[in-house]
Scaffold this active site. Structure first.
Site, PDB file in Angstrom:
ATOM      1  N   GLY A  24      -6.672  -3.818   5.477  1.00  0.00           N
ATOM      2  CA  GLY A  24      -5.528  -4.605   5.761  1.00  0.00           C
ATOM      3  C   GLY A  24      -5.872  -6.266   5.732  1.00  0.00           C
ATOM      4  O   GLY A  24      -4.781  -7.067   6.012  1.00  0.00           O
ATOM      5  N   SER A  25      -6.950  -6.666   5.566  1.00  0.00           N
ATOM      6  CA  SER A  25      -7.304  -8.036   5.591  1.00  0.00           C
ATOM      7  C   SER A  25      -6.918  -8.777   4.633  1.00  0.00           C
ATOM      8  O   SER A  25      -6.914  -8.237   3.177  1.00  0.00           O
ATOM      9  CB  SER A  25      -8.714  -8.182   5.887  1.00  0.00           C
ATOM     10  OG  SER A  25      -9.498  -7.713   4.729  1.00  0.00           O
ATOM     11  N   ASP A  26      -6.344  -9.856   4.395  1.00  0.00           N
ATOM     12  CA  ASP A  26      -5.905 -10.874   3.275  1.00  0.00           C
ATOM     13  C   ASP A  26      -6.091 -12.195   3.625  1.00  0.00           C
ATOM     14  O   ASP A  26      -6.832 -12.692   4.731  1.00  0.00           O
ATOM     15  CB  ASP A  26      -4.356 -10.550   2.869  1.00  0.00           C
ATOM     16  CG  ASP A  26      -3.533 -11.152   4.268  1.00  0.00           C
ATOM     17  OD1 ASP A  26      -2.628 -10.120   4.610  1.00  0.00           O
ATOM     18  OD2 ASP A  26      -3.529 -11.982   4.654  1.00  0.00           O
ATOM     19  N   TYR A  34      -3.197  -2.863  12.660  1.00  0.00           N
ATOM     20  CA  TYR A  34      -1.890  -2.232  12.177  1.00  0.00           C
ATOM     21  C   TYR A  34      -1.402  -1.545  13.420  1.00  0.00           C
ATOM     22  O   TYR A  34      -2.065  -0.822  14.167  1.00  0.00           O
ATOM     23  CB  TYR A  34      -2.111  -1.124  11.059  1.00  0.00           C
ATOM     24  CG  TYR A  34      -2.188  -1.616   9.531  1.00  0.00           C
ATOM     25  CD1 TYR A  34      -2.156  -3.077   9.631  1.00  0.00           C
ATOM     26  CD2 TYR A  34      -2.110  -0.773   8.615  1.00  0.00           C
ATOM     27  CE1 TYR A  34      -2.208  -3.378   8.309  1.00  0.00           C
ATOM     28  CE2 TYR A  34      -2.440  -1.505   7.370  1.00  0.00           C
ATOM     29  CZ  TYR A  34      -2.450  -2.831   7.159  1.00  0.00           C
ATOM     30  OH  TYR A  34      -2.410  -3.237   5.680  1.00  0.00           O
ATOM     31  N   LYS A 205      -3.998  -3.139  -6.790  1.00  0.00           N
ATOM     32  CA  LYS A 205      -3.634  -4.475  -6.034  1.00  0.00           C
ATOM     33  C   LYS A 205      -4.783  -4.978  -5.401  1.00  0.00           C
ATOM     34  O   LYS A 205      -5.504  -4.424  -4.840  1.00  0.00           O
ATOM     35  CB  LYS A 205      -2.409  -4.607  -5.238  1.00  0.00           C
ATOM     36  CG  LYS A 205      -2.130  -5.882  -4.902  1.00  0.00           C
ATOM     37  CD  LYS A 205      -0.404  -5.910  -4.343  1.00  0.00           C
ATOM     38  CE  LYS A 205      -0.576  -5.363  -2.973  1.00  0.00           C
ATOM     39  NZ  LYS A 205       0.781  -5.501  -2.263  1.00  0.00           N
ATOM     40  N   LYS A 207      -6.451  -8.525  -3.300  1.00  0.00           N
ATOM     41  CA  LYS A 207      -5.866  -9.793  -2.412  1.00  0.00           C
ATOM     42  C   LYS A 207      -6.800 -11.096  -2.874  1.00  0.00           C
ATOM     43  O   LYS A 207      -7.753 -10.881  -3.168  1.00  0.00           O
ATOM     44  CB  LYS A 207      -6.548  -9.591  -0.879  1.00  0.00           C
ATOM     45  CG  LYS A 207      -5.710  -8.441  -0.166  1.00  0.00           C
ATOM     46  CD  LYS A 207      -4.218  -8.829  -0.170  1.00  0.00           C
ATOM     47  CE  LYS A 207      -3.570  -7.710   0.394  1.00  0.00           C
ATOM     48  NZ  LYS A 207      -2.101  -7.826   0.772  1.00  0.00           N
ATOM     49  N   ASP A 235      -2.369 -10.515  -4.655  1.00  0.00           N
ATOM     50  CA  ASP A 235      -1.211 -10.835  -3.300  1.00  0.00           C
ATOM     51  C   ASP A 235      -1.873 -11.691  -2.787  1.00  0.00           C
ATOM     52  O   ASP A 235      -3.264 -11.667  -2.079  1.00  0.00           O
ATOM     53  CB  ASP A 235      -1.258  -9.411  -2.661  1.00  0.00           C
ATOM     54  CG  ASP A 235      -0.305  -9.585  -1.480  1.00  0.00           C
ATOM     55  OD1 ASP A 235       0.003  -8.689  -0.779  1.00  0.00           O
ATOM     56  OD2 ASP A 235      -0.011 -10.988  -1.228  1.00  0.00           O
ATOM     57  N   ASN A 237      -0.361 -13.598  -0.099  1.00  0.00           N
ATOM     58  CA  ASN A 237       0.186 -13.474   1.148  1.00  0.00           C
ATOM     59  C   ASN A 237       0.563 -14.786   1.800  1.00  0.00           C
ATOM     60  O   ASN A 237       0.136 -15.293   2.881  1.00  0.00           O
ATOM     61  CB  ASN A 237      -0.964 -12.728   2.347  1.00  0.00           C
ATOM     62  CG  ASN A 237      -1.079 -11.383   2.106  1.00  0.00           C
ATOM     63  OD1 ASN A 237      -1.760 -10.990   1.298  1.00  0.00           O
ATOM     64  ND2 ASN A 237      -0.159 -10.632   2.758  1.00  0.00           N
ATOM     65  N   GLU A 261       1.766 -11.589  -5.941  1.00  0.00           N
ATOM     66  CA  GLU A 261       2.570 -11.343  -4.750  1.00  0.00           C
ATOM     67  C   GLU A 261       2.542 -12.283  -3.683  1.00  0.00           C
ATOM     68  O   GLU A 261       1.484 -12.815  -3.249  1.00  0.00           O
ATOM     69  CB  GLU A 261       2.216 -10.066  -4.033  1.00  0.00           C
ATOM     70  CG  GLU A 261       3.027  -9.392  -2.980  1.00  0.00           C
ATOM     71  CD  GLU A 261       2.449  -8.219  -2.681  1.00  0.00           C
ATOM     72  OE1 GLU A 261       2.194  -7.320  -3.488  1.00  0.00           O
ATOM     73  OE2 GLU A 261       2.776  -7.925  -1.439  1.00  0.00           O
ATOM     74  N   GLU A 290       8.180  -8.596   1.411  1.00  0.00           N
ATOM     75  CA  GLU A 290       7.569  -7.894   2.659  1.00  0.00           C
ATOM     76  C   GLU A 290       8.007  -8.867   3.880  1.00  0.00           C
ATOM     77  O   GLU A 290       7.955  -8.360   4.847  1.00  0.00           O
ATOM     78  CB  GLU A 290       6.033  -7.710   2.455  1.00  0.00           C
ATOM     79  CG  GLU A 290       5.241  -8.858   2.761  1.00  0.00           C
ATOM     80  CD  GLU A 290       3.800  -8.427   2.328  1.00  0.00           C
ATOM     81  OE1 GLU A 290       3.243  -7.857   1.429  1.00  0.00           O
ATOM     82  OE2 GLU A 290       2.941  -8.768   3.307  1.00  0.00           O
ATOM     83  N   ASP A 313      10.999  -4.368   2.147  1.00  0.00           N
ATOM     84  CA  ASP A 313       9.956  -3.715   3.295  1.00  0.00           C
ATOM     85  C   ASP A 313      10.873  -2.953   4.250  1.00  0.00           C
ATOM     86  O   ASP A 313      11.842  -3.274   4.580  1.00  0.00           O
ATOM     87  CB  ASP A 313       9.312  -4.769   4.163  1.00  0.00           C
ATOM     88  CG  ASP A 313       8.264  -4.091   5.308  1.00  0.00           C
ATOM     89  OD1 ASP A 313       7.242  -4.012   4.991  1.00  0.00           O
ATOM     90  OD2 ASP A 313       8.987  -3.672   6.398  1.00  0.00           O
ATOM     91  N   HIS A 340       7.176  -2.738  -0.510  1.00  0.00           N
ATOM     92  CA  HIS A 340       6.025  -2.821   0.162  1.00  0.00           C
ATOM     93  C   HIS A 340       5.398  -1.608   1.024  1.00  0.00           C
ATOM     94  O   HIS A 340       6.519  -1.154   1.888  1.00  0.00           O
ATOM     95  CB  HIS A 340       6.068  -4.142   0.836  1.00  0.00           C
ATOM     96  CG  HIS A 340       5.003  -4.436   2.065  1.00  0.00           C
ATOM     97  ND1 HIS A 340       5.158  -4.375   3.531  1.00  0.00           N
ATOM     98  CD2 HIS A 340       3.902  -4.831   1.820  1.00  0.00           C
ATOM     99  CE1 HIS A 340       4.158  -4.755   4.142  1.00  0.00           C
ATOM    100  NE2 HIS A 340       3.395  -4.978   3.082  1.00  0.00           N
ATOM    101  N   GLY A 342       2.130  -1.951   2.903  1.00  0.00           N
ATOM    102  CA  GLY A 342       0.931  -2.279   3.308  1.00  0.00           C
ATOM    103  C   GLY A 342       0.886  -2.213   5.114  1.00  0.00           C
ATOM    104  O   GLY A 342       0.777  -3.422   5.377  1.00  0.00           O
ATOM    105  N   GLU A 371       4.232   0.755  -3.514  1.00  0.00           N
ATOM    106  CA  GLU A 371       2.628   0.513  -2.884  1.00  0.00           C
ATOM    107  C   GLU A 371       2.096   1.831  -1.972  1.00  0.00           C
ATOM    108  O   GLU A 371       2.749   2.557  -1.487  1.00  0.00           O
ATOM    109  CB  GLU A 371       2.732  -0.605  -1.827  1.00  0.00           C
ATOM    110  CG  GLU A 371       0.947  -1.112  -1.353  1.00  0.00           C
ATOM    111  CD  GLU A 371       1.105  -2.267  -0.751  1.00  0.00           C
ATOM    112  OE1 GLU A 371       2.196  -2.844  -0.280  1.00  0.00           O
ATOM    113  OE2 GLU A 371      -0.031  -2.734  -0.489  1.00  0.00           O
TER     114      GLU A 371
HETATM  115  C1  LIG Z   1      -1.664  -7.673   6.674  1.00  0.00           C
HETATM  116  C2  LIG Z   1      -1.296  -6.711   5.843  1.00  0.00           C
HETATM  117  O1  LIG Z   1      -2.277  -5.810   5.692  1.00  0.00           O
HETATM  118  C3  LIG Z   1      -0.931  -7.309   4.594  1.00  0.00           C
HETATM  119  O2  LIG Z   1      -2.193  -7.775   3.813  1.00  0.00           O
HETATM  120  C4  LIG Z   1      -0.423  -6.072   3.578  1.00  0.00           C
HETATM  121  O3  LIG Z   1       0.693  -5.557   4.052  1.00  0.00           O
HETATM  122  C5  LIG Z   1      -0.262  -6.654   2.225  1.00  0.00           C
HETATM  123  O4  LIG Z   1       0.425  -7.896   1.994  1.00  0.00           O
HETATM  124  C6  LIG Z   1       0.460  -5.723   1.055  1.00  0.00           C
HETATM  125  O5  LIG Z   1       1.171  -6.189   0.510  1.00  0.00           O
HETATM  126  O6  LIG Z   1      -0.028  -4.470   1.188  1.00  0.00           O
HETATM  127 MG   LIG Z   2       1.708  -8.031   0.384  1.00  0.00          MG
END
Ligand SMILES: C[C@H](O)[C@@H](O)[C@@H](O)[C@H](O)C(=O)O
Ligand SMILES: [Mg+2]
Length: 431
Positions: A24-26, A34, A205, A207, A235, A237, A261, A290, A313, A340, A342, A371
């Site tokens: 989940g890192s971005d 999560y 997709k 990051k 993406d 973010n 994104e 999102e 979302d 979305h 994620g 997604e």
């Molecule tokens: C912090 C989260 O994992 C986000 O990186 C995630 O929702 C991401 O923006 C996505 O589109 O999946």
């Molecule tokens: Mg995203």
């Protein structure tokens, strides 16, 4: 016996230590855990309504408290009042005279609205013994329209224009983000790409946003792994300034990117419009949503041509009711909805929204994909099922969000077994 009223509400602070593996890192969320506010409505029967809203860890307790406070407006209510005019009931949650000041219709209070609304829709689907997408699809247009609050939308979409009924029964296309988290090493990206390709995924997709050279290397690696014909999105973010986003994406254009994104602030409509205009000659669309707080903001993005892909979302907007409103609006503007997913439980939820969109509103899968993340599905009683890169329509009654009791117990923050072990060994602290 069918339930007649909501008798109680429980809200649990459930978190998963996904930051340990950088899942989940971005560029802006380097170590997300999560988490969700997990709502269960009890009724005067054995049926319960389960719902969530999603966060990435710290502050989840704030969302849980807001949800508990707002739930007092639901407990004790008769179901015929709630479902008889769901749009009006939903407005009562978003427009309580004093709590409205904490929004309106955004932030923590709107996340609380989402969790409660999702649980009420889950209960409705269970009462009707249908998966949620089927409950929506089978509704008469008038009933569906009555479930939506059209306030602030009448200038672009009126109730009588809404909802076209079409029926198509097949899987719904999805894309995977699980190969491209920013915190993953190249070897892991290669392994996950090979696995995803073998499972039939053709849409991916990744990051971006922290370092251009690293992004170019990683996107070229992904493009090499997935081949020239498969679909690649990126993406950021919310990481960049407007011109920075344009320049950065020009630096990635050789990787044949379908969308960027969240290139900049999720509130900057004119900024997204400027980025979309600048990248159009490169065939790169702008996707966002999102973190788009309500239907009024989506209306501005859609009317301004500031998004080419509408990423609703399930837990950021005020639950299913407002998600349906935005799906209808996006259809009016001819913008494909690519929800979305994620976060924990989000894939289980958005599959229903996409299937409703497909069979009852847009009737198209062109440029549409939902997604999918390959994380945490083992914690749900009815996890989403993806085959050949497509969601299969859920069959169990409800919104697919019922979490296993063992998972709720093990991951409830901070008393759950998993957290007690991580706190005891010093991996996490309580603050
Ligand atoms: C912090 C989260 O994992 C986000 O990186 C995630 O929702 C991401 O923006 C996505 O589109 O999946
Ligand atoms: Mg995203």
């Amino acid at each position: 016996m069918a339930p007649t009223r909501i008798t109680a509400c429980s809200v649990r602070d459930v978190r998963f230590p996904t930051s340990l593996e950088k899942d989940g890192s971005d560029a802006m969320n380097k170590a997300p855990d999560y988490s969700c506010a997990y709502v269960v409505f009890s009724t005067d029967s054995d049926l319960q309504g389960h719902g969530i809203t999603f966060t990435v860890g710290k502050g989840n307790e704030i969302v849980c408290h807001a949800t508990e406070v707002l739930s007092k407006m639901v407990v004790g209510q008769e179901l015929k009042v709630i479902y008889g005019n769901f749009g009006l009931f939903w407005r009562s949650l978003t427009s309580e005279d004093q709590m409205r000041w904490l929004g309106p219709e955004k932030g923590v209070m709107h996340l609380a609205v989402a969790a409660l609304t999702n649980a009420l829709w889950d209960l409705w689907a269970k009462i009707e013994r249908k998966p949620l997408w089927k409950l929506l699809v089978d509704m008469e247009p008038e009933q569906l329209v009555s479930a939506i609050d059209f306030r602030y939308m009448h200038d672009v979409l009126t109730p009588q224009e809404a909802v076209e009924q079409e029926l198509l029964e097949k899987g719904y296309p999805c894309y995977t983000t699980s190969c491209g988290w920013l915190g993953y090493e190249d070897e892991k990206i290669k392994r996950l790409c090979k696995e995803a390709l073998a499972q039939g995924f053709t849409r991916f997709k990744a990051k971006v946003g922290a370092d251009l050279k690293d992004d170019q290397r990683r996107c070229r690696l992904l493009r090499e792994m997935i081949g020239p014909d498969n679909v690649l999105m990126v993406d950021a973010n919310q990481r960049w300034e407007v011109q920075e986003a344009i320049d950065w994406m020009k630096g990635l254009a050789d990787c044949n990117i379908t969308w960027i994104e969240e290139p900049t602030s999720p509130d900057d409509i004119l900024g997204h419009q400027q980025i979309a205009k600048a990248l159009k000659p490169l065939g790169i669309g702008v996707a966002t949503g999102e973190a788009c707080q309500n239907r009024i903001m989506f209306k501005q993005f859609l009317a301004a041509g500031a998004m080419q892909f509408c990423q609703i979302d399930s837990c950021r907007l005020g639950g299913v009711s407002e998600n349906v409103a935005v799906i209808l609006m996006a259809n009016k503007f001819g913008v494909p909805v690519c929800p979305h997913g994620g976060g924990v439980g989000l894939c289980e939820l958005v599959q229903h929204l996409s299937m409703f969109d497909f069979v009852s509103v847009s009737g198209s899968m062109e440029n549409r994909m939902t997604e999918y993340l390959d994380h945490l599905h083992q914690h749900f009683k009815y996890p989403c099922v993806v085959k050949g890169g497509r969601y299969t329509p859920p069959q169990a009654p409800g919104y697919s969000i019922d979490m296993k009791e063992s998972s709720l117990a093990d991951y409830e923050w901070p008393k759950g077994r998993a957290w007690q072990e991580l706190i005891a060994n010093g991996t996490y602290t309580l603050d």
